[in-house]
Scaffold this motif. Structure first.
Motif, PDB file in Angstrom:
ATOM      1  N   TRP A   1       0.822  -1.216   0.000  1.00 19.56           N
ATOM      2  CA  TRP A   1       0.000   0.000   0.000  1.00 19.56           C
ATOM      3  C   TRP A   1       0.856   1.266   0.000  1.00 19.56           C
ATOM      4  O   TRP A   1       0.586   2.216  -0.717  1.00 19.56           O
ATOM      5  N   THR A   2       1.925   1.269   0.818  1.00 18.30           N
ATOM      6  CA  THR A   2       2.803   2.442   0.871  1.00 18.30           C
ATOM      7  C   THR A   2       3.444   2.699  -0.489  1.00 18.30           C
ATOM      8  O   THR A   2       3.491   3.832  -0.973  1.00 18.30           O
ATOM      9  N   LEU A   3       3.907   1.610  -1.122  1.00 20.76           N
ATOM     10  CA  LEU A   3       4.574   1.777  -2.415  1.00 20.76           C
ATOM     11  C   LEU A   3       3.585   2.170  -3.512  1.00 20.76           C
ATOM     12  O   LEU A   3       3.925   2.959  -4.397  1.00 20.76           O
ATOM     13  N   LEU A   4       2.361   1.642  -3.427  1.00 20.89           N
ATOM     14  CA  LEU A   4       1.344   2.044  -4.412  1.00 20.89           C
ATOM     15  C   LEU A   4       1.063   3.540  -4.291  1.00 20.89           C
ATOM     16  O   LEU A   4       0.936   4.245  -5.291  1.00 20.89           O
TER      17      LEU A   4
ATOM     18  N   VAL B   1      -8.736  -1.131  -5.582  1.00 17.21           N
ATOM     19  CA  VAL B   1      -9.617  -0.574  -6.635  1.00 17.21           C
ATOM     20  C   VAL B   1     -10.286   0.701  -6.107  1.00 17.21           C
ATOM     21  O   VAL B   1     -10.253   1.755  -6.748  1.00 17.21           O
ATOM     22  N   VAL B   2     -10.864   0.594  -4.907  1.00 19.91           N
ATOM     23  CA  VAL B   2     -11.562   1.760  -4.336  1.00 19.91           C
ATOM     24  C   VAL B   2     -10.540   2.826  -3.911  1.00 19.91           C
ATOM     25  O   VAL B   2     -10.677   4.012  -4.245  1.00 19.91           O
ATOM     26  N   GLY B   3      -9.506   2.381  -3.193  1.00 18.08           N
ATOM     27  CA  GLY B   3      -8.504   3.317  -2.668  1.00 18.08           C
ATOM     28  C   GLY B   3      -7.776   4.074  -3.764  1.00 18.08           C
ATOM     29  O   GLY B   3      -7.531   5.276  -3.640  1.00 18.08           O
ATOM     30  N   SER B   4      -7.449   3.382  -4.858  1.00 17.28           N
ATOM     31  CA  SER B   4      -6.689   4.045  -5.922  1.00 17.28           C
ATOM     32  C   SER B   4      -7.550   5.092  -6.642  1.00 17.28           C
ATOM     33  O   SER B   4      -7.044   6.110  -7.097  1.00 17.28           O
ATOM     34  N   PHE B   5      -8.860   4.838  -6.715  1.00 15.45           N
ATOM     35  CA  PHE B   5      -9.714   5.847  -7.342  1.00 15.45           C
ATOM     36  C   PHE B   5      -9.793   7.095  -6.447  1.00 15.45           C
ATOM     37  O   PHE B   5      -9.814   8.221  -6.947  1.00 15.45           O
TER      38      PHE B   5
ATOM     39  N   PHE C   1      -8.169   2.332   6.536  1.00 16.73           N
ATOM     40  CA  PHE C   1      -9.325   1.467   6.249  1.00 16.73           C
ATOM     41  C   PHE C   1      -8.968   0.329   5.273  1.00 16.73           C
ATOM     42  O   PHE C   1      -9.495  -0.769   5.393  1.00 16.73           O
ATOM     43  N   SER C   2      -8.073   0.621   4.336  1.00 14.31           N
ATOM     44  CA  SER C   2      -7.689  -0.420   3.366  1.00 14.31           C
ATOM     45  C   SER C   2      -6.951  -1.555   4.059  1.00 14.31           C
ATOM     46  O   SER C   2      -7.195  -2.735   3.790  1.00 14.31           O
ATOM     47  N   ILE C   3      -6.023  -1.189   4.938  1.00 15.81           N
ATOM     48  CA  ILE C   3      -5.272  -2.222   5.676  1.00 15.81           C
ATOM     49  C   ILE C   3      -6.247  -2.980   6.596  1.00 15.81           C
ATOM     50  O   ILE C   3      -6.157  -4.196   6.756  1.00 15.81           O
ATOM     51  N   GLY C   4      -7.205  -2.233   7.171  1.00 15.58           N
ATOM     52  CA  GLY C   4      -8.225  -2.837   8.033  1.00 15.58           C
ATOM     53  C   GLY C   4      -9.008  -3.916   7.295  1.00 15.58           C
ATOM     54  O   GLY C   4      -9.285  -4.989   7.841  1.00 15.58           O
TER      55      GLY C   4
ATOM     56  N   SER D   1     -18.368  -3.578   6.391  1.00 15.32           N
ATOM     57  CA  SER D   1     -18.444  -2.241   6.994  1.00 15.32           C
ATOM     58  C   SER D   1     -17.259  -1.378   6.560  1.00 15.32           C
ATOM     59  O   SER D   1     -17.420  -0.192   6.258  1.00 15.32           O
ATOM     60  N   LEU D   2     -16.049  -1.972   6.480  1.00 14.48           N
ATOM     61  CA  LEU D   2     -14.873  -1.169   6.121  1.00 14.48           C
ATOM     62  C   LEU D   2     -14.894  -0.747   4.650  1.00 14.48           C
ATOM     63  O   LEU D   2     -14.530   0.383   4.314  1.00 14.48           O
ATOM     64  N   ILE D   3     -15.353  -1.648   3.779  1.00 14.99           N
ATOM     65  CA  ILE D   3     -15.423  -1.283   2.351  1.00 14.99           C
ATOM     66  C   ILE D   3     -16.498  -0.206   2.144  1.00 14.99           C
ATOM     67  O   ILE D   3     -16.361   0.668   1.280  1.00 14.99           O
ATOM     68  N   SER D   4     -17.566  -0.257   2.985  1.00 17.16           N
ATOM     69  CA  SER D   4     -18.601   0.793   2.896  1.00 17.16           C
ATOM     70  C   SER D   4     -18.025   2.147   3.282  1.00 17.16           C
ATOM     71  O   SER D   4     -18.332   3.171   2.663  1.00 17.16           O
ATOM     72  N   ILE D   5     -17.171   2.148   4.325  1.00 12.95           N
ATOM     73  CA  ILE D   5     -16.538   3.412   4.733  1.00 12.95           C
ATOM     74  C   ILE D   5     -15.652   3.938   3.599  1.00 12.95           C
ATOM     75  O   ILE D   5     -15.682   5.126   3.261  1.00 12.95           O
ATOM     76  N   LEU D   6     -14.886   3.012   2.986  1.00 12.83           N
ATOM     77  CA  LEU D   6     -14.021   3.431   1.860  1.00 12.83           C
ATOM     78  C   LEU D   6     -14.862   4.010   0.722  1.00 12.83           C
ATOM     79  O   LEU D   6     -14.508   5.024   0.116  1.00 12.83           O
ATOM     80  N   PHE D   7     -15.994   3.351   0.415  1.00 14.33           N
ATOM     81  CA  PHE D   7     -16.902   3.857  -0.627  1.00 14.33           C
ATOM     82  C   PHE D   7     -17.428   5.235  -0.256  1.00 14.33           C
ATOM     83  O   PHE D   7     -17.560   6.119  -1.111  1.00 14.33           O
TER      84      PHE D   7
END
Lengths: 223, 201
Positions: free
Chosen positions: A59-62, A138-142, A179-182, A192-198
């Motif tokens: 994630w850090t490198l991305l 996918v969600v985080g990169s957007f 949240f992504s690492i979570g 629940s975590l993917i909903s928060i990311l969304f």
């Protein structure tokens, strides 16, 4: 129909442009993999330790790799007057920001998505975590593309400090990483975590055309 | 079509120009003359609603321009003093992109004829970054024909061009005028182009 044709021709132009600058995309990917190797060598041959730290490293490198490309988000089109041509061709500055954000996601972030499985093999990340990492990215990169749009449009007004954009993206990406690492480490809380990311994605996506559009307008006005 | 009324622009408390009046109707060519920094580009940008004037107004077909912006943009081609062609792509690829973006119906044979007239036909497959500044400027002017719009707004279209190319551009301007088109362009150099009105800034 006319607007659809204009959007298609916009992406045709972006495709041609990215194809001609393919070495930039390749450099980003190389940076990503070289950094992974550096992490592996610096941690040592302990497979367990690499596996535990693996997701965080990816994630850090991305994040770092995608900030490398921010410099070119709007700068080239601003310098050669193409942003203005797009505006005169009927696109509002806000709509240009949306189109460019999708373009950044498509031509910069998607190649990373394809690289994730290889990174997982190198970092000894288990296959069951791969699918969660993939979804979160996918969600985080957007979200990162939206933040990148805002920060690079701000950079156009502050031409002297190009690092500012990267710093802004990195600060605002902290909750995304949390949240992504979570999602990956607490698989039972996936929904629940993917909903928060969304939720974060929707907020940033709504702010992006407004903030970036204003910055683009001001930078063209003051150019 | 375009009416500029008592237009004044200030930037950072400095007056760029004040009380400019001009009227651009069908078949008219207006030349903006002035030294570097006199505000020619600023006036062109103000007409395109890219700069907010300090006072005065711009009208399009009798209505306030900023309220009918996208209708106005549908009738305008703007060429800035910098080239918008994509330097990493070839001349041919740039023309194709412009044709798609502006939904141009211009035929390939027409394009070939213009390229020959502008002496760019031998560079079609070369990348734009291998062309000289004058050649990229000529390529940029091809956009006027590809976009095929009524109003041309041009910032320093004649700079870095040889006399022969300036003659070709003068002829293109005349053709456009004869088709009821209108042109407003800025220049700091003398040319033989027959203009309807000169505005000194």
């Amino acid at each position: 129909m006319i607007i659809l044709n204009k959007i298609i021709s916009f992406y045709y132009r972006e495709y041609k442009l990215n194809l001609s600058g393919f070495q930039d995309i390749l450099t980003n990917i190389i940076f990503f993999f070289v950094s992974i190797f550096i992490f592996i060598f610096s941690i040592g041959p302990d497979k367990e330790k690499i596996s535990v730290l693996g997701v965080g490293i990816v994630w850090t490198l991305l994040l770092l790799s995608s900030t490398l490309s921010l410099r070119k988000f709007y700068q080239d089109d601003f310098d050669n007057g193409n942003l203005l041509i797009m505006h005169l061709n009927g696109f509002s500055f806000g709509f240009i920001a949306i189109l460019k954000t999708f373009s950044h996601f498509l031509f910069v972030q998607v190649p990373f998505l394809i690289s994730i499985p290889i990174a997982c093999v190198l970092l000894n990340i288990s296959n069951d975590k791969l699918i969660y990492l993939f979804f979160s990215f996918v969600v985080g990169s957007f979200i990162l593309s939206c933040l990148g749009s805002i920060s690079s449009s701000m950079n156009l007004m502050n031409q002297r400090n190009f690092l500012l954009g990267s710093v802004i993206v990195m600060i605002f990406s902290v909750p995304i990483i949390i949240f992504s690492i979570g999602i990956i480490n607490m698989e039972e809380n996936f929904n629940s975590l993917i909903s928060i990311l969304f939720g974060i994605l929707l907020i940033v996506f709504a702010i992006n055309p407004w903030a970036s559009g204003l910055c683009l307008k001001l930078s063209i006005e003051n150019n | 079509m375009i009416l500029v009324k008592d237009l004044s622009i200030e930037r950072s408390d400095k007056k760029i120009f004040e009380n400019i009046n001009l009227s651009l109707g069908s078949g008219k060519i207006i030349l903006l003359k002035g030294k570097n920094g006199s505000g020619k580009t600023t006036l062109l940008k103000a007409i395109l609603n890219l700069i907010e004037p300090s006072s005065g107004a711009i009208y399009w077909k009798g209505k306030l321009l900023k309220k009918h912006l996208y209708d106005f943009f549908n009738h305008v081609t703007f060429i800035a003093d910098k080239t918008s062609s994509l330097s990493k792509l070839s001349v041919h690829e740039n023309i194709n992109i412009w044709k798609k973006i502006f939904s141009s119906k211009i035929s390939n044979s027409q394009i070939e004829n213009i390229l020959q007239t502008l002496k760019l036909d031998t560079f079609v497959n070369q990348k734009v970054n291998s062309l000289s500044f004058g050649e990229t400027k000529k390529l940029e002017l091809l956009r006027l024909i590809i976009e095929n719009k009524k109003i041309w707004i041009l910032d320093e279209p004649l700079s870095n061009l040889d006399d022969e190319t300036i003659d070709v551009i003068g002829q293109t301007f005349e053709d456009h005028r004869s088709k009821e088109g209108s042109i407003i362009y800025s220049s700091h150099q003398e040319s033989e182009i027959n203009v309807s009105e000169e505005v000194i800034l």
